[in-house]
Design a protein around this motif. Structure first.
Motif, short mmCIF file in Angstrom:
data_model
loop_
_atom_site.label_atom_id
_atom_site.label_comp_id
_atom_site.label_asym_id
_atom_site.label_seq_id
_atom_site.Cartn_x
_atom_site.Cartn_y
_atom_site.Cartn_z
N ASN A 93 23.44 84.19 35.60
CA ASN A 93 23.43 83.29 34.45
C ASN A 93 23.77 81.86 34.84
OD1 ASN A 93 23.18 82.51 31.75
ND2 ASN A 93 25.33 82.95 31.30
N LEU A 94 23.00 81.33 35.78
CA LEU A 94 23.15 79.94 36.22
C LEU A 94 21.84 79.21 35.93
CD1 LEU A 94 25.00 80.29 39.65
CD2 LEU A 94 25.95 79.42 37.52
N PRO A 95 21.78 78.38 34.90
CA PRO A 95 20.53 77.70 34.53
C PRO A 95 19.82 76.99 35.68
CG PRO A 95 22.17 77.40 32.82
CD PRO A 95 22.87 78.09 33.95
N PRO A 96 20.54 76.33 36.62
CA PRO A 96 19.82 75.64 37.70
C PRO A 96 19.01 76.58 38.59
CG PRO A 96 22.08 74.84 37.54
CD PRO A 96 21.99 76.06 36.68
N ASP A 306 30.62 97.42 47.55
CA ASP A 306 31.20 98.15 48.67
C ASP A 306 31.71 97.10 49.65
OD1 ASP A 306 28.93 97.41 50.42
OD2 ASP A 306 27.81 98.86 49.24
N ASN A 307 32.04 97.49 50.87
CA ASN A 307 32.71 96.56 51.77
C ASN A 307 31.85 95.39 52.25
OD1 ASN A 307 31.50 98.89 53.33
ND2 ASN A 307 31.88 97.47 54.99
N HIS A 308 30.53 95.48 52.10
CA HIS A 308 29.70 94.36 52.57
C HIS A 308 28.67 93.88 51.55
CE1 HIS A 308 25.93 96.68 53.96
NE2 HIS A 308 26.74 97.59 53.49
N HIS A 309 28.54 94.55 50.40
CA HIS A 309 27.68 94.06 49.32
C HIS A 309 28.56 93.48 48.20
CE1 HIS A 309 24.74 97.05 51.05
NE2 HIS A 309 24.00 95.95 50.96
N TYR A 310 28.36 92.21 47.92
CA TYR A 310 29.13 91.56 46.86
C TYR A 310 28.35 91.57 45.55
CZ TYR A 310 26.26 87.59 48.48
OH TYR A 310 25.21 86.78 48.86
N THR A 311 29.05 91.36 44.45
CA THR A 311 28.44 91.41 43.12
C THR A 311 27.85 90.06 42.72
OG1 THR A 311 30.49 90.77 42.02
CG2 THR A 311 30.14 93.14 42.41
N PRO A 312 27.00 90.03 41.67
CA PRO A 312 26.49 88.76 41.17
C PRO A 312 27.61 87.81 40.72
CG PRO A 312 25.14 90.54 40.35
CD PRO A 312 26.32 91.18 41.03
N GLN A 313 28.75 88.36 40.30
CA GLN A 313 29.88 87.51 39.95
C GLN A 313 30.31 86.69 41.17
OE1 GLN A 313 31.54 86.64 37.35
NE2 GLN A 313 33.31 85.65 38.31
N THR A 314 30.35 87.32 42.32
CA THR A 314 30.70 86.61 43.56
C THR A 314 29.58 85.68 43.98
OG1 THR A 314 32.08 88.47 44.24
CG2 THR A 314 31.42 86.93 45.95
N GLY A 315 28.32 86.13 43.82
CA GLY A 315 27.19 85.26 44.14
C GLY A 315 27.21 83.99 43.31
N ARG A 316 27.61 84.13 42.07
CA ARG A 316 27.73 82.98 41.16
C ARG A 316 28.73 81.97 41.71
NH1 ARG A 316 30.09 81.78 35.87
NH2 ARG A 316 28.46 80.98 34.47
N LEU A 317 29.85 82.48 42.23
CA LEU A 317 30.88 81.60 42.80
C LEU A 317 30.38 80.92 44.08
CD1 LEU A 317 34.05 83.85 42.35
CD2 LEU A 317 33.27 81.97 40.87
N VAL A 318 29.60 81.66 44.88
CA VAL A 318 29.04 81.10 46.11
C VAL A 318 28.17 79.89 45.78
CG1 VAL A 318 27.37 81.51 47.97
CG2 VAL A 318 29.13 83.21 47.48
N ARG A 321 30.13 76.87 44.44
CA ARG A 321 30.82 76.11 45.50
C ARG A 321 29.82 75.26 46.29
NH1 ARG A 321 35.22 74.67 45.52
NH2 ARG A 321 36.47 76.49 46.01
N ILE A 322 28.70 75.85 46.69
CA ILE A 322 27.73 75.11 47.51
C ILE A 322 27.17 73.91 46.75
CG2 ILE A 322 25.46 75.24 48.61
CD1 ILE A 322 26.05 78.17 49.26
N PHE A 323 26.87 74.11 45.47
CA PHE A 323 26.19 73.06 44.70
C PHE A 323 27.13 72.33 43.75
CE2 PHE A 323 22.86 75.96 46.09
CZ PHE A 323 21.95 75.08 46.64
N ASN A 324 28.40 72.59 43.90
CA ASN A 324 29.42 71.85 43.14
C ASN A 324 29.13 71.89 41.63
OD1 ASN A 324 31.77 70.31 42.88
ND2 ASN A 324 30.64 68.38 42.97
N LEU A 325 28.97 73.11 41.13
CA LEU A 325 28.72 73.29 39.69
C LEU A 325 30.06 73.28 38.95
CD1 LEU A 325 26.05 76.15 39.89
CD2 LEU A 325 25.69 73.67 39.90
N ASN A 326 30.35 72.18 38.32
CA ASN A 326 31.68 71.97 37.75
C ASN A 326 32.01 72.91 36.59
OD1 ASN A 326 32.27 69.85 39.53
ND2 ASN A 326 31.15 68.39 38.24
N ASP A 327 31.00 73.45 35.92
CA ASP A 327 31.27 74.32 34.78
C ASP A 327 31.60 75.75 35.19
OD1 ASP A 327 28.68 74.56 35.72
OD2 ASP A 327 27.87 75.19 33.79
N VAL A 328 31.59 76.05 36.51
CA VAL A 328 31.96 77.37 37.01
C VAL A 328 33.23 77.24 37.85
CG1 VAL A 328 31.26 79.36 38.40
CG2 VAL A 328 29.54 78.08 37.08
N PRO A 329 34.36 77.74 37.36
CA PRO A 329 35.61 77.63 38.13
C PRO A 329 35.56 78.52 39.37
CG PRO A 329 35.95 78.96 36.15
CD PRO A 329 34.57 78.40 36.05
#
Length: 382
Positions: A93-96, A306-318, A321-329
């Motif tokens: 759920n990231l519009p960009p 699992d130990n090496h597959h992350y969730t979309p919640q984590t992908g959202r944070l990635v 951070r990379i694109f400095n999306l200020n509306d996502v803490p």
């Protein structure tokens, strides 16, 4: 006269069989195109009929190859199954990034990803592709896991963007028919994909695989200069075609790091990061030990499947951070931009945090060690 009648009767018989076979194949092909289990014919997707595509897990290369032969996104995610799971565009759920395309491939290695990107650029006649986001994984760069069948898949299609064999495979083959059946059965059972549940058993299963005596991903790991050169070619491809390239190291769980320690691969892991920043001097590193990767292992986790597959919640944070999306803490300790100037200090900091994690999470660290011991006692299969 009798012989001529017999001959005409035989011809009609053969023609009847031929027409029946052709009609049968046509009907099978029509059904497979309507169900479209590999999502390549742009057939309308209908709830409880064909909207969910469970067969993409095993046929993702064919699906993504054909899609990229005829469509070019402006933004594409490339990488392994970690990108498939973690960069789920709908769930993030990231519009960009709502128009981005997830080109992740299961068990992909960097040489295959290079071929996939070359294919995408070759088909991009109007230079529509503007941004590539590539998730890097340590196992992608070893000499011991070439997965040659994945390389040959792309090599065989270099000069033919839609081979007739692919069309047949996706429409009238037994495999496609079986996939259509599984797709119909799955859609009758589910209106939405079931939520992926994390369990300690999944962690145990994957860690057992990685710590096993026959696991090809990490057994006899040797960092490959050829595979590093494939990453360099990806960087050059993007520069030559005015494509923005963003590289990041996947946020594997702390127990995955412990597995690398137990396999005596930590020094190689660090050297891999050093080599990466030589090729591209700005790479985001989400691995190591931080408030995301240190999430306690349980039967329902927020950040990991699992130990090496992350969730979309984590992908959202990635991406935030990379694109400095200020509306996502984003937690302040999640993600470090590696450069030639800070690489050694960052590696030292991760080592120190690793010691702290083992001290504060002794039970989980001991658990990973016990899994290794289980595997050492398991006879090697001939």
């Amino acid at each position: 006269m009798k012989k001529k009648q017999e001959s005409d009767s035989y011809k009609r018989f053969i023609l009847g069989i031929f027409c029946s076979t052709l009609s049968g194949l046509g009907l099978v092909g029509l059904i497979n195109i309507l169900v479209d289990p590999y999502d390549i014919f742009l057939t309308p997707q209908i709830v409880r009929f064909n909207r969910l595509k469970p067969e993409l897990f095993t046929h993702g290369r064919l699906s993504k190859y054909i899609y990229l032969s005829h469509h070019t996104p402006s933004t594409i995610f490339l990488g392994s199954s970690r990108m498939i799971e973690g960069m789920d565009i709908d769930q993030m759920n990231l519009p960009p990034f709502k128009e981005a395309y997830n080109g992740g491939l299961h068990a992909a290695h960097i040489d295959e990803i290079r071929l996939q990107l070359e294919h995408t650029i070759k088909q991009d006649k109007n230079h529509h592709l503007k941004r590539v986001i590539l998730g890097l994984d340590f196992y992608m760069f070893t000499t011991t896991a070439a997965l040659k069948e994945h390389i040959s898949f792309w090599e065989e299609r270099k000069n033919n963007p839609f081979p007739i064999t692919d069309l047949m495979s996706a429409s009238v083959s037994l495999d496609a028919t079986e996939s259509s059946y599984e797709t119909l059965k799955y859609n009758l059972q589910y209106a939405e994909y079931p939520e992926r549940q994390t369990t300690r058993e999944k962690f145990h299963s994957w860690l057992s695989t990685f710590l096993g005596q026959t696991e090809s991903w990490f057994k006899d790991y040797a960092l490959s200069s050829e595979k590093l050169n494939n990453l360099k070619k990806i960087v050059e491809l993007c520069e030559q075609n005015n494509i923005e390239l963003y590289l990041f190291i996947s946020p594997t769980h702390a127990t995955h790091n412990e597995m690398l320690h137990l396999r005596n691969l930590w020094d190689d892991f660090e050297q891999w990061k050093r080599e990466l920043v030589k090729i591209k001097p700005t790479i985001w590193d989400f691995s190591g030990y931080n408030s995301i990767t240190q999430e306690p292992v349980s039967n329902k986790m927020i950040n990991y499947i699992d130990n090496h597959h992350y969730t979309p919640q984590t992908g959202r944070l990635v991406l935030a951070r990379i694109f400095n999306l200020n509306d996502v803490p984003v937690p302040s300790d999640f993600g470090v931009l590696l450069t030639p100037d800070n690489i050694e200090q960052t590696l030292l900091s991760i080592r120190q945090k690793g010691k702290l994690w083992r001290r504060n999470n002794a039970k989980d660290a001991q658990w990973v060690q016990e899994i290794q011991q289980e595997q050492l006692k398991t006879p090697v299969q001939p």
